[in-house]
Design a protein around this motif. Sequence first.
Motif, PDB file in Angstrom:
ATOM      1  N   LEU A  53     -46.012 -12.187   5.387  1.00 35.14           N
ATOM      2  CA  LEU A  53     -45.146 -11.592   4.374  1.00 35.14           C
ATOM      3  C   LEU A  53     -44.510 -12.650   3.473  1.00 35.14           C
ATOM      4  O   LEU A  53     -44.086 -12.336   2.357  1.00 35.14           O
ATOM      5  CB  LEU A  53     -44.063 -10.765   5.057  1.00 35.14           C
TER       6      LEU A  53
ATOM      7  N   LYS B  30     -47.948  -7.574  -0.108  1.00 33.89           N
ATOM      8  CA  LYS B  30     -46.838  -7.403   0.825  1.00 33.89           C
ATOM      9  C   LYS B  30     -46.824  -6.016   1.470  1.00 33.89           C
ATOM     10  O   LYS B  30     -46.073  -5.786   2.421  1.00 33.89           O
ATOM     11  CB  LYS B  30     -45.505  -7.639   0.115  1.00 33.89           C
TER      12      LYS B  30
ATOM     13  N   SER C 280     -38.118 -13.137  -4.677  1.00 38.58           N
ATOM     14  CA  SER C 280     -38.853 -12.240  -3.783  1.00 38.58           C
ATOM     15  C   SER C 280     -38.436 -12.435  -2.325  1.00 38.58           C
ATOM     16  O   SER C 280     -38.298 -11.464  -1.574  1.00 38.58           O
ATOM     17  CB  SER C 280     -40.353 -12.477  -3.937  1.00 38.58           C
TER      18      SER C 280
ATOM     19  N   LEU D   7     -45.435  -5.416   5.416  1.00 35.32           N
ATOM     20  CA  LEU D   7     -44.177  -4.674   5.457  1.00 35.32           C
ATOM     21  C   LEU D   7     -44.337  -3.365   6.215  1.00 35.32           C
ATOM     22  O   LEU D   7     -43.452  -2.960   6.979  1.00 35.32           O
ATOM     23  CB  LEU D   7     -43.687  -4.417   4.036  1.00 35.32           C
TER      24      LEU D   7
ATOM     25  N   ILE E 230     -36.903  -9.618   0.135  1.00 32.24           N
ATOM     26  CA  ILE E 230     -37.475  -9.341   1.457  1.00 32.24           C
ATOM     27  C   ILE E 230     -36.369  -9.202   2.500  1.00 32.24           C
ATOM     28  O   ILE E 230     -36.459  -8.387   3.415  1.00 32.24           O
ATOM     29  CB  ILE E 230     -38.469 -10.458   1.847  1.00 32.24           C
TER      30      ILE E 230
ATOM     31  N   SER F 222     -41.881 -14.565   4.589  1.00 32.42           N
ATOM     32  CA  SER F 222     -40.460 -14.454   4.909  1.00 32.42           C
ATOM     33  C   SER F 222     -40.001 -15.658   5.721  1.00 32.42           C
ATOM     34  O   SER F 222     -40.797 -16.353   6.352  1.00 32.42           O
ATOM     35  CB  SER F 222     -40.216 -13.158   5.695  1.00 32.42           C
TER      36      SER F 222
ATOM     37  N   SER G 101     -46.992 -10.646  -5.061  1.00 30.03           N
ATOM     38  CA  SER G 101     -45.606 -10.191  -4.870  1.00 30.03           C
ATOM     39  C   SER G 101     -45.501  -8.696  -4.600  1.00 30.03           C
ATOM     40  O   SER G 101     -44.433  -8.240  -4.169  1.00 30.03           O
ATOM     41  CB  SER G 101     -44.771 -10.536  -6.111  1.00 30.03           C
TER      42      SER G 101
ATOM     43  N   HIS H 262     -41.576 -19.282   5.302  1.00 27.34           N
ATOM     44  CA  HIS H 262     -41.640 -19.013   3.866  1.00 27.34           C
ATOM     45  C   HIS H 262     -42.089 -20.207   3.042  1.00 27.34           C
ATOM     46  O   HIS H 262     -42.230 -20.076   1.816  1.00 27.34           O
ATOM     47  CB  HIS H 262     -40.244 -18.596   3.382  1.00 27.34           C
TER      48      HIS H 262
ATOM     49  N   TYR I  92     -44.938 -19.956   0.411  1.00 32.19           N
ATOM     50  CA  TYR I  92     -44.892 -18.925  -0.628  1.00 32.19           C
ATOM     51  C   TYR I  92     -44.497 -19.453  -2.012  1.00 32.19           C
ATOM     52  O   TYR I  92     -45.209 -19.211  -2.998  1.00 32.19           O
ATOM     53  CB  TYR I  92     -43.957 -17.799  -0.163  1.00 32.19           C
TER      54      TYR I  92
END
Length: 335
Positions: free
Chosen positions: A103, A132, A180, A136, A184, A105, A128, A109, A112
Motif C-alpha cells: 500500500l 491501492k 497520499s 486497501l 492513507i 504505508s 495513487s 513507505h 513510495y
Amino acid sequence: MSLIHSPTMMLTLTSLVLSTLMALSSTNWILLWGAMELNLLSFIPIMLQSKNNQETEGSVKYFLAQALGSALLLMSSTSLWMSFSSLPNIMPLMLTTAILLKLGSVPCHFWYPSVMASISWTSCLILSTWQKLAPLSILAFLLPQKNMSFIMAMAGINALVGGVMGMNLSQVRTIMAYSSIGHIGWMLSLLAVFKPNASIMYFAVYSALITPLFMSLWYFNIFSTKQMNKIPSNSVLLHLTTVILLLSLGGLPPLTGFMPKLMTIMMLTESMKITVFMLVMGSVMNLFFYLSIVINMMFSTPNLKLLNPVKSKVTGTLTLVTASLSLGLSPLIMM
C-alpha cells in the motif's frame, strides 16, 4: 494521459484492471497472491512508456518493493494455517506489514515517494488510485482483527509522516506522494474501528479529487512548485478549480475533502483521542504546504508554455467538469 496508442498497451491496461478485480474476488490467499503478482507485472510496462532512465529507475524500485511484499504475503499467509509454525503470533503481524508495504504505508513507505518522483503523471495517477484498491480492500475485509491496534498506531504515524515530510519540498510529485501517505492514515484509522465501508468511501472521494488535479499537472507539464504559474497564465477558470482542488485535498472546510475527515473525527473522538490528535496535526501540516502552493500560484508571473496545445479543449473541459465535484459533493456527503 496517452496510454492507448497501441494494442500492447491496451492489453496491459486490460490485464491491470482484471488482475485487481481478481484480487478483490479471490477466495484464498494463493489466488490473491497470484492476482497481485499479475497486477505488478501489468503496471511496470505502463511505468516504462517513455523509456527514459528516470522511469526505469522508478520501475526497478517499484518492482523490488512489491516483490518483497509479495514474498512476505505468500510466506505469512500460508504459515497462518500451519499448526507446526514456530511463530504463530508474529505471522498475522507480518501479513499486515506485507499489505502495508504494498500500500505504501508506514513503516514501509520509503519506496513510495521515490517511485512517484521518477515516473510520469499518468503512472502517478494509477499508482495513487487504482493500485491501492486491492491492498486497501484486503486490509478492510480479510485481515485478522487482532492486528487492529497495530493498524491504529500506523494510522496516526502515517498522518504525521505525511505532514512533516511533505513540508519544504519543491517537487510536486513528491509532495503528492507524502500527501497520499497522510490520507492513507485516515483510511487506516477507519479500518481500525471496523468501518471498512467508510474507509472505501474516503478512498473514493480522495481518488475523485486527485484525478482532475493530476490531469491538470500533466497537461501543463508541471513538476515543481515554481512551475505552478503555468496554470493562471492560460485559464482563470482552470486556475480557480485547481486552487479549489488543492484546498479540498488539504481538508479545508467546507470543501468535499473536509467531509470524510469530519466523518472520521466523529467516529474516533470517543475512543481514540490520541489518534485523532495525530490525524488532525498531520492534516494541518498537509494544508500548510497546499496553501504554500496556492500562494505561489497566485503571486507568480506566468511565462511558460503548454505541453500539448492541440488537446487544450478536451483536457480543459474534462478537468473543469471533474473538478467541480470538489465543491459540489459537500452537501451530498453531509447528508
